[in-house]
Design a protein around this motif. Sequence first.
Motif, PDB file in Angstrom:
ATOM      1  N   LEU A 181       0.841  -1.192   0.000  1.00 56.04           N
ATOM      2  CA  LEU A 181       0.000   0.000   0.000  1.00 56.04           C
ATOM      3  C   LEU A 181       0.884   1.253   0.000  1.00 56.04           C
ATOM      4  N   ALA A 182       1.943   1.205   0.816  1.00 57.71           N
ATOM      5  CA  ALA A 182       2.858   2.354   0.878  1.00 57.71           C
ATOM      6  C   ALA A 182       3.529   2.574  -0.467  1.00 57.71           C
ATOM      7  N   GLU A 183       3.939   1.468  -1.082  1.00 55.57           N
ATOM      8  CA  GLU A 183       4.622   1.561  -2.365  1.00 55.57           C
ATOM      9  C   GLU A 183       3.703   2.198  -3.415  1.00 55.57           C
ATOM     10  N   GLU A 184       2.467   1.720  -3.397  1.00 53.00           N
ATOM     11  CA  GLU A 184       1.513   2.215  -4.380  1.00 53.00           C
ATOM     12  C   GLU A 184       1.251   3.704  -4.168  1.00 53.00           C
ATOM     13  N   THR A 185       1.091   4.075  -2.890  1.00 56.06           N
ATOM     14  CA  THR A 185       0.836   5.487  -2.610  1.00 56.06           C
ATOM     15  C   THR A 185       1.991   6.346  -3.101  1.00 56.06           C
ATOM     16  N   ALA A 186       3.208   5.852  -2.866  1.00 52.54           N
ATOM     17  CA  ALA A 186       4.389   6.605  -3.295  1.00 52.54           C
ATOM     18  C   ALA A 186       4.367   6.809  -4.807  1.00 52.54           C
ATOM     19  N   ARG A 187       4.083   5.729  -5.531  1.00 52.97           N
ATOM     20  CA  ARG A 187       4.104   5.812  -6.982  1.00 52.97           C
ATOM     21  C   ARG A 187       3.030   6.783  -7.483  1.00 52.97           C
ATOM     22  N   ARG A 188       1.863   6.679  -6.867  1.00 53.65           N
ATOM     23  CA  ARG A 188       0.776   7.550  -7.276  1.00 53.65           C
ATOM     24  C   ARG A 188       1.100   9.005  -7.019  1.00 53.65           C
ATOM     25  N   LEU A 189       1.670   9.237  -5.857  1.00 57.64           N
ATOM     26  CA  LEU A 189       2.010  10.600  -5.478  1.00 57.64           C
ATOM     27  C   LEU A 189       2.920  11.218  -6.531  1.00 57.64           C
ATOM     28  N   LEU A 190       3.914  10.434  -6.959  1.00 62.41           N
ATOM     29  CA  LEU A 190       4.859  10.955  -7.944  1.00 62.41           C
ATOM     30  C   LEU A 190       4.181  11.264  -9.260  1.00 62.41           C
ATOM     31  N   SER A 191       3.297  10.360  -9.701  1.00 63.78           N
ATOM     32  CA  SER A 191       2.694  10.627 -11.005  1.00 63.78           C
ATOM     33  C   SER A 191       1.634  11.722 -10.906  1.00 63.78           C
ATOM     34  N   ASP A 192       1.129  11.967  -9.698  1.00 61.22           N
ATOM     35  CA  ASP A 192       0.144  13.030  -9.550  1.00 61.22           C
ATOM     36  C   ASP A 192       0.732  14.420  -9.738  1.00 61.22           C
ATOM     37  N   LEU A 261      12.890   4.519   6.760  1.00 56.61           N
ATOM     38  CA  LEU A 261      13.316   3.751   5.593  1.00 56.61           C
ATOM     39  C   LEU A 261      14.375   2.726   5.971  1.00 56.61           C
ATOM     40  N   GLU A 262      15.285   3.152   6.839  1.00 55.74           N
ATOM     41  CA  GLU A 262      16.352   2.247   7.259  1.00 55.74           C
ATOM     42  C   GLU A 262      15.769   1.040   7.993  1.00 55.74           C
ATOM     43  N   LYS A 263      14.822   1.315   8.893  1.00 52.57           N
ATOM     44  CA  LYS A 263      14.209   0.234   9.643  1.00 52.57           C
ATOM     45  C   LYS A 263      13.428  -0.704   8.736  1.00 52.57           C
ATOM     46  N   ILE A 264      12.723  -0.105   7.796  1.00 50.18           N
ATOM     47  CA  ILE A 264      11.886  -0.908   6.893  1.00 50.18           C
ATOM     48  C   ILE A 264      12.733  -1.903   6.119  1.00 50.18           C
ATOM     49  N   ASN A 265      13.913  -1.436   5.692  1.00 48.29           N
ATOM     50  CA  ASN A 265      14.769  -2.301   4.895  1.00 48.29           C
ATOM     51  C   ASN A 265      15.357  -3.464   5.689  1.00 48.29           C
ATOM     52  N   GLU A 276      11.209  -3.167  -6.254  1.00 48.68           N
ATOM     53  CA  GLU A 276      11.613  -1.870  -6.783  1.00 48.68           C
ATOM     54  C   GLU A 276      12.112  -0.963  -5.677  1.00 48.68           C
ATOM     55  N   GLN A 277      12.749   0.114  -6.104  1.00 43.38           N
ATOM     56  CA  GLN A 277      13.340   1.045  -5.148  1.00 43.38           C
ATOM     57  C   GLN A 277      12.412   2.234  -4.876  1.00 43.38           C
ATOM     58  N   THR A 278      11.172   2.107  -5.329  1.00 42.89           N
ATOM     59  CA  THR A 278      10.272   3.268  -5.256  1.00 42.89           C
ATOM     60  C   THR A 278      10.257   3.923  -3.886  1.00 42.89           C
ATOM     61  N   VAL A 279      10.089   3.095  -2.856  1.00 45.55           N
ATOM     62  CA  VAL A 279       9.948   3.659  -1.517  1.00 45.55           C
ATOM     63  C   VAL A 279      11.265   4.278  -1.044  1.00 45.55           C
ATOM     64  N   ASP A 280      12.375   3.611  -1.359  1.00 46.21           N
ATOM     65  CA  ASP A 280      13.675   4.130  -0.921  1.00 46.21           C
ATOM     66  C   ASP A 280      13.974   5.490  -1.516  1.00 46.21           C
ATOM     67  N   ARG A 281      13.609   5.614  -2.765  1.00 47.66           N
ATOM     68  CA  ARG A 281      14.001   6.853  -3.446  1.00 47.66           C
ATOM     69  C   ARG A 281      12.944   7.932  -3.337  1.00 47.66           C
ATOM     70  N   ILE A 282      11.897   7.627  -2.572  1.00 46.30           N
ATOM     71  CA  ILE A 282      10.769   8.549  -2.561  1.00 46.30           C
ATOM     72  C   ILE A 282      11.176   9.958  -2.161  1.00 46.30           C
ATOM     73  N   ASP A 288      12.614  16.412  -5.980  1.00 44.16           N
ATOM     74  CA  ASP A 288      12.814  16.797  -7.379  1.00 44.16           C
ATOM     75  C   ASP A 288      11.520  17.251  -8.021  1.00 44.16           C
ATOM     76  N   ALA A 289      10.504  16.384  -7.891  1.00 44.33           N
ATOM     77  CA  ALA A 289       9.239  16.662  -8.562  1.00 44.33           C
ATOM     78  C   ALA A 289       8.585  17.906  -7.983  1.00 44.33           C
ATOM     79  N   GLY A 290       8.635  18.022  -6.657  1.00 43.39           N
ATOM     80  CA  GLY A 290       8.029  19.181  -6.014  1.00 43.39           C
ATOM     81  C   GLY A 290       8.737  20.465  -6.404  1.00 43.39           C
ATOM     82  N   ASP A 291      10.058  20.378  -6.501  1.00 44.70           N
ATOM     83  CA  ASP A 291      10.844  21.543  -6.869  1.00 44.70           C
ATOM     84  C   ASP A 291      10.458  22.024  -8.256  1.00 44.70           C
TER      85      ASP A 291
END
Lengths: 474, 189
Positions: A181-192, A261-265, A276-282, A288-291
Amino acid sequence: MNYEKALSLYRNDKTLQLLRAEHFPLLVGFFYLAFKQQDKISYFQNELQSLLGDYIYSLERQGITDYNKPSLEYLLKWSQLGYMRRYYETADEPVYELSPATENALKWLEDLNKQQFVGTHSRLIQFFHLLQQIVNTTSGPYERIQQLQAERNRIDKQIEQIQQGNFLKPSGTQVKEDYFLAEETARRLLSDFRQVEENFRELDTQTRQTIIKSNLAKADLLDKVFQQQDYLWSTDQGKSFSAFWEFLMSEQMQEELEVLLEKINNIPAILEVKKEQTVDRIKTNLVDAGDKVNRSNDGLIEQLRKFVEQKNLSESRHILHSIEQIESLLMEHKETIDAQAIWMEIDGLFKPSLIMERPIFTVPMKVAFEKTAVEDGLSEADTNILFEQFYVDITALRNNIKYCLRNKSQVTLSELLHHYPSTKGVAEILAYIQIATGEGKHYVNRDQQEELIVENKDSRKIYRLQAPIIIFNR
Amino acid sequence: MEHEYALSLIALLKGIVYNHQKEVWDNLLRYEPDVKKYFLPVRLELFLDKSEGYAFLRQKESSEDEELLPRLTEKRQLNFLTSLLCVVLRKFLLEHDAQCGSVRSIISEQEIVSRTMVYLPTTHDEAKQQEKIITTINKVLEIGFLRKMEDQEKNYEIHRIIKGFVNADIVDETLRKFQRYAEEKKVTD
């Protein structure tokens, strides 16, 4: 959603158009590779062009030969159809990024193609939390205290339980579910983000249109609105985004995220499913995207303010009106207009020229020849050398390339030399390199080398040389 | 006598001052009234567009009750095609500003040609007409209203200083000329 709405979507919606597009597999495959897998938001034209060239070439190697147009043509067409946004930033080269419609399509396709199990439990809990949050934050002070107290009791009870030795670990399934769920939210957030930017742009256009249509008095009013605060930031979209940005940029949030993130890994159940690295690189990706949204929005605001500036606006309206009158006069008299006459007079710039600064006249030196009579001489030089010039015929080389590209969209230099062995040695290779660098459509990969073989025709000696990989494109 | 605004004076005498020339621009904004006063006796007027970020000197027209003085700068006279191109570009910039928020206004050669062609007499040799327009583009490039982009395609960026030169007064003046021309035509026909 009724029949009319569905029909209108079917006809006009960009996302649906993309899904029905003729080049659908190429589009999706390429966008996924270039943007999603690389985690990139935007590309310069030449980068994307050569990437697409490579992609089409790799398809050709698999026997898929449906795409035989130059890659730039595809890119231009796709931007025209609204699958990509093509615009100029600071460089002279256009920048490409995916449009919100394309982001939507990619998101939907990914959902469609889901291999993981569907986590129903985590979603229900998330839904529940959201409802709770809405109710909690909107209730009065008395109720809020009650809620907080109830929460405290619950927490106390939990602590007591654990102290008594009843520590329940969540099941692996539950952890995985939450993680997905977290991964999906991250991906969605980026494409939004593409959508957020688009929304800002739309707001901007709407505002401009209203200002143009309104009469002066209203524009006067709007002018005041704008002066008060940056208008775009005070819309719902603006407020949500600036709250997001503030949160993202806060030191506390950043530190917390690092630790999380460290704990999750280190959780075994997650290592098991993580692909995938989506969550790590979030974090980096969000910044970047926000900027980017920030920058483009600041640009919009600045431009909008210029546009609204009172004098500027009324002058613009006046000029447009006059220009339209000129246009209709010209249309009427275009066959008889005097093209030599002076029609417009613009201000000349004052250029001081200091007359005493110029150098004074100096008499030019005349060269006097002592012997003025010209006599016939006798040449002793060997003229044969003139006819034995070493010469690389670039046109012939270009024809070689063209010939090889007849039924392929790309060809490497080594392949080319295989078909047309070099007759002039290294000089010919250099000429090929000159062609490759001189025309924009060819590609030189300096990161990788390949070995080229050159044979000396007379001595039959074979030379190997290292050169960057050079790919000629149609 | 020492002038704090000597920097501005020199830069303005040399040509157009842009806001990316940080030092000069700041100096100019600070001493704007002094700079204006300095050039007043010789009938040069400071044109300063703060929001677009450029400034230049132009000849001030003398009003009737003033003593007639010789002009320091000559007006630049543009023939029909050059005038038309300026009008086309000015309109494109207006449309661009009204539509979207991107700072840079970029137009392709083809777009300029097709927007200009509409107002030219019908001809059988369109290629020649097109060549003429392209020559005129180069003229406008020289005036400084356009910049050739360094790309593979033939694109041009419209310099925003065109707003200062092709301003409301100039456009109106041109309109009046065309109107007079049209009326005279009517009389002779």
